[in-house]
Design an enzyme around this catalytic site. Structure first.
Site, PDB file in Angstrom:
ATOM      1  N   LYS A  79    -100.147   7.053  43.427  1.00  0.00           N
ATOM      2  CA  LYS A  79     -99.819   6.419  42.144  1.00  0.00           C
ATOM      3  C   LYS A  79    -101.040   5.674  41.624  1.00  0.00           C
ATOM      4  O   LYS A  79    -101.750   5.038  42.401  1.00  0.00           O
ATOM      5  CB  LYS A  79     -98.646   5.451  42.337  1.00  0.00           C
ATOM      6  CG  LYS A  79     -98.101   4.861  41.040  1.00  0.00           C
ATOM      7  CD  LYS A  79     -96.899   3.939  41.298  1.00  0.00           C
ATOM      8  CE  LYS A  79     -96.291   3.456  39.990  1.00  0.00           C
ATOM      9  NZ  LYS A  79     -95.151   2.531  40.206  1.00  0.00           N
ATOM     10  N   SER A 162     -91.021   3.640  37.201  1.00  0.00           N
ATOM     11  CA  SER A 162     -92.372   3.873  36.742  1.00  0.00           C
ATOM     12  C   SER A 162     -93.149   4.910  37.556  1.00  0.00           C
ATOM     13  O   SER A 162     -94.128   5.461  37.056  1.00  0.00           O
ATOM     14  CB  SER A 162     -93.164   2.563  36.750  1.00  0.00           C
ATOM     15  OG  SER A 162     -93.376   2.107  38.075  1.00  0.00           O
ATOM     16  N   SER A 186     -88.514   1.364  40.625  1.00  0.00           N
ATOM     17  CA  SER A 186     -89.560   2.307  40.203  1.00  0.00           C
ATOM     18  C   SER A 186     -89.900   3.392  41.210  1.00  0.00           C
ATOM     19  O   SER A 186     -90.662   4.307  40.885  1.00  0.00           O
ATOM     20  CB  SER A 186     -90.842   1.546  39.860  1.00  0.00           C
ATOM     21  OG  SER A 186     -90.751   1.001  38.573  1.00  0.00           O
TER      22      SER A 186
END
Lengths: 490, 95
Positions: A79, A162, A186
């Site tokens: 990420k 997210s 997320s």
């Protein structure tokens, strides 16, 4: 033989150990698949040369009999919230244009020390603020799944957020596993939307050092993977005690994979009344009931419990998280890194830089946070929310007297279309209604793909355990996974 | 406690985010929408509940007061928008 990219981490590790293929071949298979799947926009930056170098080093270790463990040679997506030395790290924000850290986050360093291979940095909502991966400066990531029927059949869907790029990449077989971070859901919500496993560990289990901060009292790194076993293998490598993070907890990291015994006889599974909310679609309720039945059939004892403050977790979160974000994001001033937009004087340079560098959702949250922390409003909003947070944690504490894990749905819906809920922040926030309470209490929680919706989209079930109860959590998740037998692919 | 555009302007200033005049009113609406929604927290009886300061039940660690880092000037400056002679270059601070 199945395509290399279809293998789970555990299967790929076994194949590497047996010499059926090399880490370089595995990595090259992923790099080819990534190129073919660029339309998903899952990666912000691919790092093929680094991946091949790391894969070659892994092969050399294995040939010399020095393989580092289960992750040696396994290609992962990272990420973009994790700082990776020399590789673009933007948090999906324009304000971190071109930022290439000169240091490595503890979690990613742990992964590289375990021999994992970095495929690249994956897309996310800007500063991890979002539930659809639509707030990224680099554009939306698409969910590899499409509805098979209904009004949205064939339309582009969001992967959740997210950690949307992480979830889409793992589901689309363009990464064997991925790191994510979870502040209010997320990891778990995109995991559910993309039909994979998403695990948020206990607050303090994985170091936050080098992870770009959103809400420091909530942020926690964790894995997204295709199976519960893969999640256990990844967590074992990611977790550590880190003196560089003052909230890192000094507890030994157990063998999480060894906890997957499949035996949950006598486990007490709490089913919270307050998670039965008005407006929850019947298919979500039905899946939840299936989960209850699966665990009961495996020998668990089902217990009705009450978590009275559940409905207040989300509004309290939307005070606490923006407040911490407004403080954390004060560092983006255009002086030391990232974007700078010149103004007439210093203050105007700050203001122009931040106006241009932050997207709309980030600005909105920074302003909410600034307001609730400002003189005269601090007690009414921020302290009140922190008191409510204590009540939420107390709810769970009381629940653990009568149960060992809690079972709920992960999300109130399956993946929605790109553009939906975009103009209504609260509708977007409600995505996290089932995941936020565990975040507010700092508890470990996992989403397991458990079935398909009426229109053929994945749905997840959610388990929550007491602090540092990851082994119990994973054991129960493993049983849920076996019972659900979810084998569908995008 | 609805926010008016003057308050929004003040918050934007505190947050060091430029907001165009024309955007103040719609932004006030958005913020009021969210703040109105969080007001349901007033329903919760929090008498006797301490504000949470740490979600982990742990004692704050102390570290040894020793230099463990440093001598990395070039790495610190590596991402600077502007730098010269080993310093960050910033707009004039004092008139």
């Amino acid at each position: 033989m199945a395509a290399l990219t279809d293998l789970t981490i555990a299967q790929a590790g076994a194949g590497l150990d047996k010499g059926e293929f090399t880490a370089r071949e595995l990595t090259d298979a992923y790099l080819t698949a990534m190129e073919a799947a660029r339309s998903l926009n899952a990666y912000i930056e691919e790092t093929p040369e680094r991946a091949q170098t790391m894969a070659d080093a892994s092969d050399a270790r294995r040939a010399a009999g020095n393989a580092a463990g289960a992750l040696d040679g396994i290609p992962l997506a990272i990420k973009d919230l994790f700082c990776t030395e020399g590789a673009l790290s933007t948090a999906g924000s324009h304000i971190l244009d071109g930022f290439r850290p000169t240091y490595e986050s503890t979690v990613t360093q742990n992964l590289w020390d375990s021999g994992a291979v970095m495929l690249g940095k994956v897309n996310m909502d800007e500063f991890a603020m979002g539930s659809a991966n639509i707030t990224s400066h680099y554009g939306p990531t698409l969910n590899p799944w499409k509805a098979s029927s209904g009004d949205n059949a064939g339309k582009d869907l969001v992967p959740g957020g997210s950690s949307g790029g992480s979830a889409a990449a793992v589901a689309a077989r363009i990464a064997a596993g991925a790191t994510g971070t979870d502040t209010g859901g997320s990891i778990r919500q995109p995991g559910a939307f993309c039909g994979i496993v998403g695990l948020k560990p206990t607050y303090g289990r994985c170091s936050r050092w080098g992870v770009i901060a959103f809400a420091s009292s909530l942020d926690q790194a964790g894995p997204l993977a295709r199976t519960v076993e893969d999640s256990a293998l990844m967590l074992e490598a990611m977790a550590s005690f880190d003196p560089k993070d003052s909230t890192s907890v000094d507890l030994p990291v157990p063998s999480y994979a060894a906890a997957l015994t499949g035996d949950i006889r006598g486990l007490r599974v709490g089913v919270p009344a307050e998670y039965r909310m008005d407006g929850t679609p019947p298919e979500i309720e039905a899946l939840w009931q299936k989960g209850v039945d699966w665990l009961r059939d495996a020998g668990a004892e089902i217990v009705d419990i009450s978590l009275p403050h559940t409905k207040y977790a989300l509004p309290a979160y939307y005070i606490v998280a923006p407040a911490e974000a407004s403080s954390n994001l004060a560092r983006y001033d255009g002086m030391r890194f990232g974007l700078r937009v010149d103004g007439e004087d210093l203050t105007e340079t700050y203001e122009r830089t931040r106006a241009e560098g932050f997207g709309h959702e980030v600005k909105r949250r920074v302003m909410i946070g600034t307001y609730v922390l400002s003189a005269g409003y601090y007690d009414a909003y921020y302290l009140k929310a922190q008191r409510v947070r204590t009540r939420i944690a107390d709810d769970f504490r009381a629940a653990w007297d009568s149960c060992d894990v809690v079972l709920t749905p992960t999300t109130p819906s399956s993946a929605f279309t790109l553009g939906e809920k975009q103009d209504d922040p609260i509708a977007m926030y409600l995505n996290d209604i089932f995941t936020v309470p565990a975040s507010m209490a700092g508890l470990p929680a996992i989403s397991v793909p458990a079935g398909l919706s009426d229109v053929g989209l994945p749905l997840g079930l959610h388990l929550i355990a007491p602090a540092f109860g990851e082994e119990t959590l994973l054991r129960a998740a493993g049983v849920l996974e076996s019972a659900a037998g979810f084998t569908a692919q995008p | 406690m609805a926010l008016d555009t003057d308050t929004v302007k003040r918050i934007a200033r505190l947050a060091r985010i430029h907001v165009d005049e024309a955007d103040l009113a719609p932004l006030a609406d958005e913020l009021n929408n969210i703040l109105g929604w969080v007001e349901q927290l007033d329903e919760v009886d929090t008498d006797g509940a301490e504000p949470m300061t740490s979600v982990a039940e742990m004692v704050q660690r102390l570290r040894v007061d020793a230099v463990t880092d440093g001598d990395v000037r070039d790495r610190v400056l590596a991402n600077a928008p502007m730098e010269a002679d080993g310093f960050f270059v910033v707009p004039k601070v004092i008139e």
